[in-house]
Design an enzyme around this catalytic site. Structure first.
Site, PDB file in Angstrom:
ATOM      1  N   HIS A  71      11.771   3.421  12.487  1.00 32.81           N
ATOM      2  CA  HIS A  71      12.550   2.901  13.606  1.00 32.81           C
ATOM      3  C   HIS A  71      11.977   1.564  14.007  1.00 32.81           C
ATOM      4  O   HIS A  71      10.762   1.374  13.958  1.00 32.81           O
ATOM      5  CB  HIS A  71      12.498   3.871  14.802  1.00 32.81           C
ATOM      6  CG  HIS A  71      13.554   3.600  15.807  1.00 32.81           C
ATOM      7  ND1 HIS A  71      13.403   2.651  16.792  1.00 32.81           N
ATOM      8  CD2 HIS A  71      14.791   4.128  15.968  1.00 32.81           C
ATOM      9  CE1 HIS A  71      14.500   2.618  17.518  1.00 32.81           C
ATOM     10  NE2 HIS A  71      15.367   3.500  17.042  1.00 32.81           N
ATOM     11  N   ASP A 121      18.241  10.564  13.885  1.00 36.43           N
ATOM     12  CA  ASP A 121      19.263  10.962  12.924  1.00 36.43           C
ATOM     13  C   ASP A 121      18.759  11.871  11.817  1.00 36.43           C
ATOM     14  O   ASP A 121      19.539  12.326  10.989  1.00 36.43           O
ATOM     15  CB  ASP A 121      19.923   9.715  12.319  1.00 36.43           C
ATOM     16  CG  ASP A 121      20.878   9.113  13.321  1.00 36.43           C
ATOM     17  OD1 ASP A 121      21.466   9.901  14.086  1.00 36.43           O
ATOM     18  OD2 ASP A 121      21.020   7.892  13.349  1.00 36.43           O
TER      19      ASP A 121
HETATM   20  N1  ACO Z   1      11.540   4.644   3.858  1.00 38.05           N
HETATM   21  C1  ACO Z   1      10.576   3.965   3.183  1.00 38.05           C
HETATM   22  N2  ACO Z   1       9.962   2.860   3.652  1.00 38.05           N
HETATM   23  C2  ACO Z   1      10.335   2.413   4.862  1.00 38.05           C
HETATM   24  C3  ACO Z   1      11.324   3.075   5.623  1.00 38.05           C
HETATM   25  C4  ACO Z   1      11.933   4.226   5.083  1.00 38.05           C
HETATM   26  N3  ACO Z   1      12.871   4.883   5.766  1.00 38.05           N
HETATM   27  N4  ACO Z   1      11.502   2.392   6.780  1.00 38.05           N
HETATM   28  C5  ACO Z   1      10.655   1.358   6.760  1.00 38.05           C
HETATM   29  N5  ACO Z   1       9.935   1.376   5.598  1.00 38.05           N
HETATM   30  C6  ACO Z   1       8.855   0.440   5.216  1.00 38.05           C
HETATM   31  C7  ACO Z   1       9.387  -0.911   4.778  1.00 38.05           C
HETATM   32  O1  ACO Z   1       9.625  -0.963   3.396  1.00 38.05           O
HETATM   33  C8  ACO Z   1       8.279  -1.822   5.228  1.00 38.05           C
HETATM   34  O2  ACO Z   1       7.237  -1.713   4.294  1.00 38.05           O
HETATM   35  P1  ACO Z   1       6.280  -3.000   3.974  1.00 38.05           P
HETATM   36  O3  ACO Z   1       5.606  -3.332   5.269  1.00 38.05           O
HETATM   37  O4  ACO Z   1       5.353  -2.531   2.912  1.00 38.05           O
HETATM   38  O5  ACO Z   1       7.199  -4.107   3.522  1.00 38.05           O
HETATM   39  C9  ACO Z   1       7.786  -1.212   6.527  1.00 38.05           C
HETATM   40  O6  ACO Z   1       8.092   0.184   6.404  1.00 38.05           O
HETATM   41  C10 ACO Z   1       8.471  -1.779   7.769  1.00 38.05           C
HETATM   42  O7  ACO Z   1       9.878  -1.636   7.585  1.00 38.05           O
HETATM   43  P2  ACO Z   1      10.956  -2.680   8.119  1.00 38.05           P
HETATM   44  O8  ACO Z   1      12.199  -2.557   7.327  1.00 38.05           O
HETATM   45  O9  ACO Z   1      10.337  -4.036   8.234  1.00 38.05           O
HETATM   46  O10 ACO Z   1      11.170  -2.133   9.589  1.00 38.05           O
HETATM   47  P3  ACO Z   1      12.408  -2.428  10.498  1.00 38.05           P
HETATM   48  O11 ACO Z   1      11.956  -2.262  11.876  1.00 38.05           O
HETATM   49  O12 ACO Z   1      13.052  -3.717  10.136  1.00 38.05           O
HETATM   50  O13 ACO Z   1      13.458  -1.278  10.074  1.00 38.05           O
HETATM   51  C11 ACO Z   1      14.726   0.684  10.025  1.00 38.05           C
HETATM   52  C12 ACO Z   1      13.711  -0.155  10.812  1.00 38.05           C
HETATM   53  C13 ACO Z   1      15.939  -0.183   9.617  1.00 38.05           C
HETATM   54  C14 ACO Z   1      15.229   1.813  10.915  1.00 38.05           C
HETATM   55  C15 ACO Z   1      14.032   1.238   8.755  1.00 38.05           C
HETATM   56  O14 ACO Z   1      12.931   2.041   9.127  1.00 38.05           O
HETATM   57  C16 ACO Z   1      14.992   2.045   7.875  1.00 38.05           C
HETATM   58  O15 ACO Z   1      15.704   1.436   7.069  1.00 38.05           O
HETATM   59  N6  ACO Z   1      15.039   3.394   8.030  1.00 38.05           N
HETATM   60  C17 ACO Z   1      15.962   4.221   7.301  1.00 38.05           C
HETATM   61  C18 ACO Z   1      17.341   4.153   7.936  1.00 38.05           C
HETATM   62  C19 ACO Z   1      17.405   4.926   9.245  1.00 38.05           C
HETATM   63  O16 ACO Z   1      16.979   6.057   9.359  1.00 38.05           O
HETATM   64  N7  ACO Z   1      18.027   4.274  10.251  1.00 38.05           N
HETATM   65  C20 ACO Z   1      18.254   4.903  11.561  1.00 38.05           C
HETATM   66  C21 ACO Z   1      17.463   4.224  12.627  1.00 38.05           C
HETATM   67  S1  ACO Z   1      17.683   5.080  14.146  1.00 38.05           S
HETATM   68  C22 ACO Z   1      19.157   4.575  14.710  1.00 38.05           C
HETATM   69  O17 ACO Z   1      19.654   3.539  14.467  1.00 38.05           O
HETATM   70  C23 ACO Z   1      19.845   5.540  15.561  1.00 38.05           C
END
Ligand code: ACO
Length: 432
Positions: free
Chosen positions: A305, A363
């Site tokens: 998140h 979610d």
């Molecule tokens: N699975 C694997 N790796 C992940 C995940 C994941 N679900 N989420 C983040 N990471 C990793 C990234 O690859 C990144 O790694 P790095 O630092 O080695 O490059 C690090 O964690 C940080 O991730 P970001 O994408 O920079 O974090 P951001 O805050 O931009 O993204 C997000 C947040 C979009 C929710 C992300 O965690 C994600 O895509 N999750 C899966 C989708 C999801 O569940 N979305 C629902 C969110 S809740 C809502 O909207 C109600």
């Protein structure tokens, strides 16, 4: 052509005014940064940028705290109802009984949609995604209520808020009925919010249909948990679209479009699709390895998140509700729930997820409850949109009444070519 200079490490020292909210980190006020110092700021994804003042919702992502108008989500989930929470989010205070009655009556008054709007559904192909139908039909509300262009009038703001909260379930149910080829079921106001929605989704003219009270209670709870989440992507989209003074129904439609994406509200649908694909506990390590592989776009859906670097408090509530709902609805344990629990356990022990503070979000479990209620996967994000409509309208109202708000218009760090002269077509060498 990327400009290598954009990576240059220059530093500068500036003195900036600091603004402090009620709780939470203070912010640097950079509104005069360009006029006084000649700088813009660079913050992709607005990860550390406060775009407005807001008095609606507070999140402490490190501690896993969520407050609506100061009230902890755990207390609201236990004691309140969705309509009471909607009143709170919109008006700032919990309602007295008579205030709640008046608010509920106003919502019931607007549950019908114009019959012409209902006929729009016939224009959609039977397998159109319900989010696509929701986007189209909610956007069309602006054609039915052009009067809301006068958005500074508080009476019209209230009317707009009530129409959105009242009509979204009706539109959502119509989208579902169209997708299964069943006749549309009109709202039954005496049933209550979640109950009425389940009735519109599942009743048929051929037989009596009684909504299971546990199903209605579970849906009401999910709606409370999803009602608002401060400046999330879809709410910021509503604010940005609304900042141009567009018709507010058009602004809400922009929010729905944003919510649809799998990184945001579409995650609940994506979680179920992912669990279905994983299929068996023995396949979990392979998918966890894929999620950790930088060359693989796969991510564990329902994990991570932007704000929570701790267990999402909503996920905690849903997690404990899930078993209760499945049991009460007489479902045998859902194999996807077992899979989800195992996946969570494995991921929470894995260094990759620990180091990045990736915990299950709201979610991760909501889809399992929606499945138990008989709601098809493609409708999950639509359910989310119904709940979040409360936050969208509250933020839109807050924005239009905020004297500091201006047209939303971010700046950029330009990395394209500098000025150059037009080259005649016959004299161009081409790229290769
Ligand atoms: N699975 C694997 N790796 C992940 C995940 C994941 N679900 N989420 C983040 N990471 C990793 C990234 O690859 C990144 O790694 P790095 O630092 O080695 O490059 C690090 O964690 C940080 O991730 P970001 O994408 O920079 O974090 P951001 O805050 O931009 O993204 C997000 C947040 C979009 C929710 C992300 O965690 C994600 O895509 N999750 C899966 C989708 C999801 O569940 N979305 C629902 C969110 S809740 C809502 O909207 C109600």
């Amino acid at each position: 052509m990327p400009n290598p200079k954009s990576k240059a490490q220059e530093t500068c020292t500036l003195t900036l005014p600091v603004r402090q909210g009620t709780v939470g980190p203070a912010v640097l006020d950079i509104s005069k940064l360009y006029s006084e110092h000649g700088y813009f700021t660079y913050d992709p994804g607005y990860a550390v940028t406060a775009s407005c003042e807001s008095a609606i919702t507070y999140i402490d992502g490190e501690k896993g705290i969520l407050l609506y108008r100061g009230y902890p989500i755990e207390q609201l989930a236990e004691k309140s109802t969705f309509l009471e929470v909607a009143y709170l989010i919109l008006n700032g205070e919990l309602p007295t009984q008579s205030e709640l009655d008046r608010f509920s009556d106003a919502i019931w008054h607007h549950t019908l949609i114009n019959e012409s709007l209902l006929r729009f559904f016939n224009g959609f192909h039977h397998d159109a995604h319900p989010m696509a139908m929701l986007t189209g039909v909610v956007g069309s509300l602006s054609a039915f209520y052009p009067d809301t262009q006068d958005f500074r009038d508080p009476t019209r703001q209230t009317l707009f808020s009530q129409r959105i909260i009242a009509k979204l379930p009706t539109i959502a149910a119509a989208a579902y009925k169209h997708s299964v080829g069943h006749p549309f079921v009109y709202p039954r106001n005496e049933l209550g919010y979640a109950n009425n929605l389940l009735h519109m989704l599942f009743a048929l003219p051929t037989e009596e249909y009684t909504v299971n009270p546990v199903a209605a209670q579970a849906l009401d709870l999910l709606f409370i948990l999803h009602a608002d989440h401060e400046q999330n992507a879809s709410t910021s989209t509503v604010r940005l679209a609304g900042s141009s003074g567009t018709n507010p129904y058009a602004a809400i439609t922009a929010g729905i479009g944003c919510l649809w994406g799998p990184a945001h509200g579409g995650a609940n649908e994506a979680v179920i699709n992912m669990l279905t694909e994983i299929q068996d506990v023995k396949n979990i390590p392979r998918y966890v390895a894929r999620a950790k592989d930088k060359d693989d776009p796969f991510r564990l859906m329902g994990f991570g998140h932007r704000v929570y670097k701790n267990y999402d408090p909503r996920a905690k509530i849903i997690r404990s509700m899930t078993y209760k709902v499945l049991e009460n609805l007489g479902h045998r344990p859902d194999p996807l729930l077992d899979l989800a629990m195992k996946l969570e356990e494995i991921a929470l022990r894995d260094d990759y997820f620990i180091e990045r503070k990736l915990y299950p979000n709201v979610d991760f479990y909501s889809g399992i409850i929606y499945r138990a209620l008989g709601i098809p996967t493609s409708m999950f994000t639509v359910m989310f949109a119904i709940a979040r409509s409360v936050g969208w309208v509250a933020h839109w109202c807050e924005m239009v009444n905020d004297p500091e708000q201006r047209l939303g218009r971010p700046r950029q760090l330009y990395i394209g070519p500098g000025r150059r002269d037009y080259v005649e077509r016959s004299q161009r060498s081409g790229k290769s």
